[in-house]
Design a protein around this motif. Structure first.
Motif, PDB file in Angstrom:
ATOM      1  N   VAL A  28       0.922  -1.276   0.419  1.00  0.00           N
ATOM      2  CA  VAL A  28       0.242   0.173  -0.236  1.00  0.00           C
ATOM      3  C   VAL A  28       0.860   1.445  -0.243  1.00  0.00           C
ATOM      4  O   VAL A  28       0.835   1.877  -0.988  1.00  0.00           O
ATOM      5  CB  VAL A  28      -1.029   0.087   0.984  1.00  0.00           C
ATOM      6  N   TRP A  29       1.978   1.283   0.882  1.00  0.00           N
ATOM      7  CA  TRP A  29       2.817   2.242   0.846  1.00  0.00           C
ATOM      8  C   TRP A  29       2.966   2.357  -0.670  1.00  0.00           C
ATOM      9  O   TRP A  29       3.555   3.848  -1.114  1.00  0.00           O
ATOM     10  CB  TRP A  29       3.878   2.243   1.835  1.00  0.00           C
ATOM     11  N   GLU A  30       3.767   1.241  -1.185  1.00  0.00           N
ATOM     12  CA  GLU A  30       4.590   1.502  -2.528  1.00  0.00           C
ATOM     13  C   GLU A  30       3.275   2.776  -3.918  1.00  0.00           C
ATOM     14  O   GLU A  30       3.755   3.021  -4.733  1.00  0.00           O
ATOM     15  CB  GLU A  30       4.860   0.501  -3.190  1.00  0.00           C
ATOM     16  N   LEU A  31       1.955   1.966  -3.911  1.00  0.00           N
ATOM     17  CA  LEU A  31       0.989   2.660  -4.400  1.00  0.00           C
ATOM     18  C   LEU A  31       1.160   4.025  -3.997  1.00  0.00           C
ATOM     19  O   LEU A  31       0.782   5.117  -4.461  1.00  0.00           O
ATOM     20  CB  LEU A  31       0.158   1.799  -3.980  1.00  0.00           C
ATOM     21  N   MET A  32       0.953   4.242  -2.472  1.00  0.00           N
ATOM     22  CA  MET A  32       0.968   5.945  -2.404  1.00  0.00           C
ATOM     23  C   MET A  32       2.307   6.633  -2.230  1.00  0.00           C
ATOM     24  O   MET A  32       1.953   7.762  -2.539  1.00  0.00           O
ATOM     25  CB  MET A  32       0.024   6.039  -1.008  1.00  0.00           C
ATOM     26  N   ALA A  33       3.360   6.052  -2.074  1.00  0.00           N
ATOM     27  CA  ALA A  33       4.459   7.045  -2.550  1.00  0.00           C
ATOM     28  C   ALA A  33       5.731   6.215  -2.577  1.00  0.00           C
ATOM     29  O   ALA A  33       6.375   6.027  -2.417  1.00  0.00           O
ATOM     30  CB  ALA A  33       4.831   7.507  -1.335  1.00  0.00           C
ATOM     31  N   PRO A  34       5.616   6.427  -3.662  1.00  0.00           N
ATOM     32  CA  PRO A  34       7.116   5.226  -5.081  1.00  0.00           C
ATOM     33  C   PRO A  34       7.609   5.874  -5.195  1.00  0.00           C
ATOM     34  O   PRO A  34       7.881   7.462  -4.844  1.00  0.00           O
ATOM     35  CB  PRO A  34       5.587   4.783  -6.058  1.00  0.00           C
ATOM     36  N   ARG A  35       8.939   5.541  -3.937  1.00  0.00           N
ATOM     37  CA  ARG A  35      10.451   6.012  -4.533  1.00  0.00           C
ATOM     38  C   ARG A  35      10.995   6.022  -6.231  1.00  0.00           C
ATOM     39  O   ARG A  35      11.533   7.149  -6.743  1.00  0.00           O
ATOM     40  CB  ARG A  35      11.417   5.579  -3.866  1.00  0.00           C
ATOM     41  N   ARG A  36      10.605   5.172  -6.517  1.00  0.00           N
ATOM     42  CA  ARG A  36      10.922   5.417  -8.449  1.00  0.00           C
ATOM     43  C   ARG A  36       9.837   4.979  -9.684  1.00  0.00           C
ATOM     44  O   ARG A  36       8.644   4.026  -8.654  1.00  0.00           O
ATOM     45  CB  ARG A  36      12.103   4.115  -9.012  1.00  0.00           C
ATOM     46  N   SER A  37      10.289   5.147 -10.357  1.00  0.00           N
ATOM     47  CA  SER A  37       9.312   4.491 -11.355  1.00  0.00           C
ATOM     48  C   SER A  37       9.669   3.302 -12.017  1.00  0.00           C
ATOM     49  O   SER A  37      11.068   2.485 -11.638  1.00  0.00           O
ATOM     50  CB  SER A  37       9.525   4.963 -12.687  1.00  0.00           C
ATOM     51  N   LEU A  38       8.241   2.350 -11.968  1.00  0.00           N
ATOM     52  CA  LEU A  38       8.809   1.412 -12.068  1.00  0.00           C
ATOM     53  C   LEU A  38       9.676   1.135 -13.700  1.00  0.00           C
ATOM     54  O   LEU A  38       8.518   0.978 -14.686  1.00  0.00           O
ATOM     55  CB  LEU A  38       8.163  -0.405 -11.636  1.00  0.00           C
ATOM     56  N   THR A  39      10.083  -0.353 -14.583  1.00  0.00           N
ATOM     57  CA  THR A  39      10.572  -0.254 -15.393  1.00  0.00           C
ATOM     58  C   THR A  39       9.922  -1.556 -16.542  1.00  0.00           C
ATOM     59  O   THR A  39       9.970  -1.588 -17.194  1.00  0.00           O
ATOM     60  CB  THR A  39      12.044  -0.137 -16.055  1.00  0.00           C
ATOM     61  N   VAL A  40       8.911  -2.564 -15.607  1.00  0.00           N
ATOM     62  CA  VAL A  40       8.751  -3.850 -16.022  1.00  0.00           C
ATOM     63  C   VAL A  40       7.396  -3.394 -15.160  1.00  0.00           C
ATOM     64  O   VAL A  40       6.733  -3.647 -14.242  1.00  0.00           O
ATOM     65  CB  VAL A  40       9.771  -4.982 -15.244  1.00  0.00           C
ATOM     66  N   SER A  41       6.588  -4.303 -15.929  1.00  0.00           N
ATOM     67  CA  SER A  41       5.630  -4.981 -15.594  1.00  0.00           C
ATOM     68  C   SER A  41       5.706  -5.339 -14.142  1.00  0.00           C
ATOM     69  O   SER A  41       6.003  -6.440 -14.251  1.00  0.00           O
ATOM     70  CB  SER A  41       4.355  -5.929 -16.595  1.00  0.00           C
ATOM     71  N   LYS A  42       4.221  -4.325 -13.939  1.00  0.00           N
ATOM     72  CA  LYS A  42       4.133  -5.021 -12.414  1.00  0.00           C
ATOM     73  C   LYS A  42       3.540  -6.795 -12.406  1.00  0.00           C
ATOM     74  O   LYS A  42       3.719  -7.200 -10.860  1.00  0.00           O
ATOM     75  CB  LYS A  42       3.397  -4.240 -10.975  1.00  0.00           C
ATOM     76  N   HIS A 180      13.426  -3.333   0.715  1.00  0.00           N
ATOM     77  CA  HIS A 180      13.257  -3.906  -0.973  1.00  0.00           C
ATOM     78  C   HIS A 180      12.148  -2.647  -0.976  1.00  0.00           C
ATOM     79  O   HIS A 180      12.175  -2.827  -1.959  1.00  0.00           O
ATOM     80  CB  HIS A 180      13.282  -5.147  -1.082  1.00  0.00           C
ATOM     81  N   GLY A 181      11.652  -1.915   0.545  1.00  0.00           N
ATOM     82  CA  GLY A 181      10.497  -0.922  -0.536  1.00  0.00           C
ATOM     83  C   GLY A 181      10.974  -0.310  -1.166  1.00  0.00           C
ATOM     84  O   GLY A 181      11.507   0.325  -0.871  1.00  0.00           O
ATOM     85  N   ASN A 182       9.727   0.421  -2.181  1.00  0.00           N
ATOM     86  CA  ASN A 182      10.336   0.931  -3.399  1.00  0.00           C
ATOM     87  C   ASN A 182       9.003   1.890  -2.807  1.00  0.00           C
ATOM     88  O   ASN A 182       7.815   2.549  -3.122  1.00  0.00           O
ATOM     89  CB  ASN A 182       9.411   0.592  -5.035  1.00  0.00           C
ATOM     90  N   VAL A 183       9.286   2.511  -1.219  1.00  0.00           N
ATOM     91  CA  VAL A 183       8.942   4.289  -0.503  1.00  0.00           C
ATOM     92  C   VAL A 183       9.617   5.126  -0.605  1.00  0.00           C
ATOM     93  O   VAL A 183      11.282   5.084  -0.852  1.00  0.00           O
ATOM     94  CB  VAL A 183       8.510   2.845   0.496  1.00  0.00           C
ATOM     95  N   ARG A 184       8.763   6.202  -0.980  1.00  0.00           N
ATOM     96  CA  ARG A 184       9.930   6.992  -0.223  1.00  0.00           C
ATOM     97  C   ARG A 184       9.368   7.331   0.859  1.00  0.00           C
ATOM     98  O   ARG A 184       8.664   7.925   1.956  1.00  0.00           O
ATOM     99  CB  ARG A 184       9.576   8.905  -1.579  1.00  0.00           C
ATOM    100  N   LEU A 185      10.976   7.361   1.437  1.00  0.00           N
ATOM    101  CA  LEU A 185      10.944   8.399   3.020  1.00  0.00           C
ATOM    102  C   LEU A 185      11.196   9.862   3.570  1.00  0.00           C
ATOM    103  O   LEU A 185      12.408  10.349   2.225  1.00  0.00           O
ATOM    104  CB  LEU A 185      11.962   7.156   4.210  1.00  0.00           C
ATOM    105  N   PRO A 186      10.855  10.656   3.917  1.00  0.00           N
ATOM    106  CA  PRO A 186      11.283  12.125   4.060  1.00  0.00           C
ATOM    107  C   PRO A 186      13.254  11.641   4.818  1.00  0.00           C
ATOM    108  O   PRO A 186      13.135  11.287   5.263  1.00  0.00           O
ATOM    109  CB  PRO A 186      11.254  12.652   5.203  1.00  0.00           C
TER     110      PRO A 186
END
Length: 287
Positions: A28-42, A180-186
């Protein structure tokens, strides 16, 4: 019912419950605040990465039905290991076990990069072309079995109590999903957190295609091991958004994103020398 009996009866449900909860939170965190754009189909990556998780879980349960906690209970019952030999009080034994097991996982991770035959197995984890919560559980079945055997040996030598082993397994799995989360932390929160634990930004450096960055930040839980062992790199030189994830020599989708290729990856090509080489970066622009 003693605490050991409770753990023995409920270890699997406790482990699965925590894992599912952390996975859901990170997804859910990855959906709300992703750190990077993914390059391959999720859909493709998640289907195949999670398929590998299911396969690994089935293999471990088939080979080791009692899991690590069963080894800890057997060791405790027979008084084996350093902590049992010296009759260390349970609270102290739990803390010492958690720290010692975490350091052993760090050393194991370094070996996976340093020894060519082990790197063949471990590159399944690194060949993931994107970096998200599913990467944290993407390991070749042979590596998973070897890791469990190393853990068994560590538990026997330490005499780690069953309670410590259950706590460690929960923490290790939860932290692997977290970092390993694709999440954005302050950035301020990240700087404080990484003084103690491995954050997503800290561990993401380890998944860079650049050799010296991939051979850094080996920790999964406590960040101190990379700092005191000289394997810490603060940030990727290209930044988190522009850095390339994966392994340069393995970019074909059929090998890195689909389960048959993922399972075959350790047996393809050749490893030229050791995976760990010089950590310095000496391109002209960096001099």
């Amino acid at each position: 019912m003693t605490y050991s009996e409770f753990i023995a009866h409920h270890e699997m449900s406790i482990h699965i419950g925590f894992s599912f909860g952390v996975f859901t939170l990170m997804a859910v965190w990855e959906l709300m605040a992703p750190r990077r754009s993914l390059t391959v189909s999720k859909v493709v990556r998640w289907t195949n990465n999670l398929g590998l998780v299911i396969l690994n879980t089935a293999i471990l349960r088939l080979l080791f039905p009692a899991a690590a906690v069963g080894v800890a209970m057997f060791t405790s019952a027979h008084g084996w290991g350093v902590l049992n030999h010296f009759a260390v009080p349970l609270p102290v034994a739990v803390v010492l076990s958690l720290v010692a097991l975490d350091f052993i996982i760090y050393l194991q991770h370094v070996l996976m990069h340093a020894v060519p035959v082990l790197w063949r197995l471990h590159r399944v984890h690194h060949a993931d072309p994107d970096y998200d919560v599913t990467t944290g559980s993407r390991f070749h079945p042979i590596e998973i079995v070897l890791s469990m055997l190393i853990k068994f040996a560590a538990i026997v030598v330490l005499g780690a109590p069953p309670l410590a082993v259950v706590i460690f397994e929960i923490i290790l799995n939860a932290m692997s999903l977290f970092n390993h989360g694709n999440v954005r932390l302050p950035l301020g929160i990240d700087r404080v957190l990484r003084l103690i634990v491995v954050t997503p930004d800290m561990h993401r450096v380890h998944h860079s295609v650049e050799g010296n960055e991939a051979n850094s930040n080996f920790g999964f839980n406590l960040s101190i091991w990379d700092r005191i062992c000289g394997t810490y790199i603060d940030q990727p030189r290209k930044g988190h958004s522009a850095m390339t994830i994966g392994i340069n020599d393995y970019r074909e989708p059929r090998l890195v994103s689909w389960l048959p290729g993922i399972l075959a990856l350790p047996f393809l090509g050749e490893v030229k020398g050791y995976a760990i080489n010089r950590r310095e970066w000496s391109t002209p622009e960096d001099k």
